[in-house]
Design an enzyme around this catalytic site. Structure first.
Site, mmCIF file in Angstrom:
data_model
loop_
_atom_site.group_PDB
_atom_site.id
_atom_site.type_symbol
_atom_site.label_atom_id
_atom_site.label_comp_id
_atom_site.label_asym_id
_atom_site.label_seq_id
_atom_site.Cartn_x
_atom_site.Cartn_y
_atom_site.Cartn_z
ATOM 1 N N ARG A 66 0.930 -1.191 0.011
ATOM 2 C CA ARG A 66 -0.054 0.115 -0.079
ATOM 3 C C ARG A 66 0.963 1.211 0.125
ATOM 4 N NH1 ARG A 66 -5.316 -0.282 2.033
ATOM 5 N NH2 ARG A 66 -5.197 1.709 3.186
ATOM 6 N N ASN A 104 -6.339 5.726 9.597
ATOM 7 C CA ASN A 104 -5.970 6.238 8.202
ATOM 8 C C ASN A 104 -7.060 7.135 8.065
ATOM 9 O OD1 ASN A 104 -4.397 3.889 8.195
ATOM 10 N ND2 ASN A 104 -5.814 2.710 6.778
#
Ligand code: AGP
Length: 615
Positions: free
Chosen positions: A27, A100
């Site tokens: 990611r 996040n």
């Protein structure tokens, strides 16, 4: 972008969390950390750089316990430092939080919390969350209430996981907006949490998804879900079809190469079970929410996406306009969402294309369209992703997990899916008759074996890479349906090799880029046998006349192109609408071998993230 992993159960949390973080490396991140509850205390381990640094730290200073959370950070607020690495703690070290997303109002919250006496140790926006939870815990004495109240103070999208010594028997998770997903995984007397399936796939394929404005309270026996107002929610448990083996490298040096080489199979998987050859028809189960009348009433499609998926959207215009005769407008998601687009809910449809289904700009574009009453079709890879859940109709790519940050197999599957959509709309609207459909389906059926032939050539790329890896600029030229492929070739090269590359419609070369041409800038020209092939040939001659180098992608047997080029890579003859699937593969391989020759981190290029969950 940032990754989240959490565990609660009977096994050692740190190794499960660490392994989960490794599986999220693709990611993109710049630092990593975890927190484990050991003997009533929270142990924090954080380090800058690769996960291996965190693993080394854990080897020196083990953290043993059965509950833990971990995070890979992709810096947004505050530099790359240990202090800014998640998890972040409250003043007393009793609560830890990973997040996040972005807290847009963090400055104002930080000032308020500072004024109330909270002590901040990082420059991150995330740290306000843990202090808010601390504040509300001390007011209400209950962690889930504290998390709920804290989340209601936040502006912007966030996915949050919290753990506390004050209530050590559960993990708490919250989702606000579209900062990437949160999946809750079910095991035997153990539970998992993660931002992405690959992190927990080796432990479970049974998951529930956390939606916007929801909270999960997770114990080792299961999970309870609540709305932000505290109302209990029922959740389905889904079984995800991906198997753990598909997220392993299987002997390949890089995931990117594995995924490039998987393309004959991934294209088979996107078309498999969607073709009814006897009837000469396409079946798209995922579009059943659209009635025959609704499909007939479509007057315009708006295709939105980002990056490589945007190149697929550009190509979908060619495919859908040709096959279904519906005008398609293509936009970057990030532009569409802010330009107050003119949309007609009765006649327009939004087509969203996304590998991850979690790209924040694409989700915002969907919200913009849905807010104006426009229905959405999503071409998506990740099962159960937010885009898939928001859409009225979904065409899954079935490509399996794509781990390399540079998208390859998802792109070619997107093209095949857009072709299927064009066929389906053409068939349902009576544009394509049975005879045409049979021919078009046959073309599609032949595609995987043609892809296999393109993949069978190997040596040419290493030779080209060896010859040109020191060049600092490349130009990619294509016309018509191969113009998006030129853009995609340039994007692949720049993202993994850090070489500047531009894609251009070949006809535009003489309006500017021709000034750049010299013996140091290779020009990659897609010049297959089609109606613009002779125009491409002229463009190649213009490059050669100025001392430029031409690497041509040509149709097998086209000697004339090969004579004009310095190097030629041949692809087999295919239907014009499907040839882009073949011409992009040499460009993927060229970029790959140049990046390898340069010693670049192919699967995790600097600064890039696999799913872009911040604006
Ligand atoms: C592809 O190579 C890129 N890394 C990137 O452009 C990507 O395609 C883009 O971020 C969109 O992602 P999505 O398909 O998951 O929405």
């Amino acid at each position: 972008m940032c990754g989240i992993v959490g565990y609660i159960g009977t096994r050692e949390a740190s190794s499960i969390v660490l392994e989960g973080l490794r599986r999220l490396e693709y990611r993109g991140y710049d630092s990593a950390g975890l927190a484990v509850l050991q003997d009533g205390q929270l142990l924090l381990r954080r380090s800058v750089g690769k996960i291996e640094n965190l693993a080394a730290l854990l080897a020196q200073q083990p953290a043993r316990g059965y509950v833990g959370i971990g995070h890979t950070r992709w810096a947004t607020h505050g530099g790359i430092s240990e202090a800014n690495t998640h998890p972040h703690t409250d003043c007393k070290g009793e609560i830890v939080v990973i997040q996040n997303g972005i807290v847009e109002n963090y400055r104002e919250l930080r000032e308020q919390l500072l004024a109330e006496g909270h002590i901040f140790r990082s420059q991150t926006d995330t740290e306000v969350i843990v202090h808010l939870i601390e504040k509300y815990y001390h007011e209400h004495g209950d962690l889930s209430t504290a998390v709920r109240l804290a989340v209601t103070r936040l502006k912007g999208a966030s996915a949050i996981v919290a753990l506390s010594t004050l209530e050590p028997h559960h993990l708490l998770a919250a989702r606000l907006g579209n900062a990437g997903g949160i999946v809750v995984g079910y095991g035997q007397a153990e539970m998992f949490i993660a931002s992405d399936m690959p992190a927990i796939l080796e432990h479970t394929q049974r998951v529930s998804f956390l939606e916007n404005q929801e909270i999960a309270v997770i114990t080792s026996d299961g999970a309870r879900f609540f709305s932000l107002s505290g109302a209990p929610l029922e959740k389905d448990i889904h079984t995800i079809p991906w198997d753990p083996v598909s997220v392993a490298k299987e002997g390949y040096q890089h995931f990117m190469l594995k995924e490039i080489e998987e393309q004959a199979r991934s294209i088979t998987d996107v078309i498999r079970s969607r073709l009814d050859l006897e009837a000469g028809r396409v079946r798209l189960e995922g579009l059943h929410a659209f009635s025959a009348e609704q499909l007939l009433s479509i007057r315009r499609i708006h295709a939105v996406a980002c990056g490589t998926a945007w190149h697929a959207a550009l190509l979908s215009k060619f495919l859908i306009e040709k096959l279904a005769r519906i005008p398609v407008e293509v936009d970057y998601s990030s532009e569409f969402r802010y330009r107050d687009p003119l949309l007609n809910p009765k006649e327009d449809v939004l087509l969203v294309i996304s590998q991850s289904g979690e790209t924040v700009d694409t989700l915002a574009a969907m919200e913009e369209a849905r807010g104006k009453g426009v229905r959405c079709i999503a071409i998506v890879n990740v099962v159960g992703s937010q885009a898939a859940r928001l859409a009225d109709g979904v065409i899954y790519l079935n490509a399996g997990p794509e781990i390399g940050v540079a998208s390859t197999k998802a792109f070619t599957s997107m093209l095949a899916a857009a072709y299927l959509l064009g066929l389906y709309l053409g068939q349902q609207r009576g544009i394509l008759d049975k005879c045409q459909m049979e021919k078009l389906l046959q073309d599609l059926l032949e595609l995987p074996s043609l892809v296999g032939k393109v993949l069978a050539q190997h040596d040419v790329y290493k030779t080209l890479a060896q010859r040109y890896f020191k060049c600092r600029d490349f130009l990619y030229l294509g016309r018509g349906i191969h113009y998006p492929i030129a853009l995609e070739g340039a994007l692949k090269l720049k993202e993994i090799s850090y070489i500047h590359a531009e894609g251009y419609p070949a006809g535009e070369m003489k309006h500017g880029p021709i000034a750049l041409i010299d013996e140091n800038m290779p020009v990659v020209a897609i010049a297959v046998r089609d109606h613009v092939r002779d125009k491409m040939l002229s463009n190649m001659e213009q490059v050669r006349a100025r001392g430029g180098i031409v690497i041509a992608i040509a149709t097998e047997g086209d000697q004339e192109i090969s004579e004009k080029a310095n190097h030629t890579i041949f692809v087999p003859e295919a239907s014009p609408l499907l040839t882009p699937v073949l011409t992009v593969i040499p460009l993927q391989l060229l970029a790959y071998h140049i990046a390898v020759r340069l010693g670049c981190d192919v699967d995790q290029p600097r600064n890039l993230a696999k799913s872009v969950t911040v604006e």
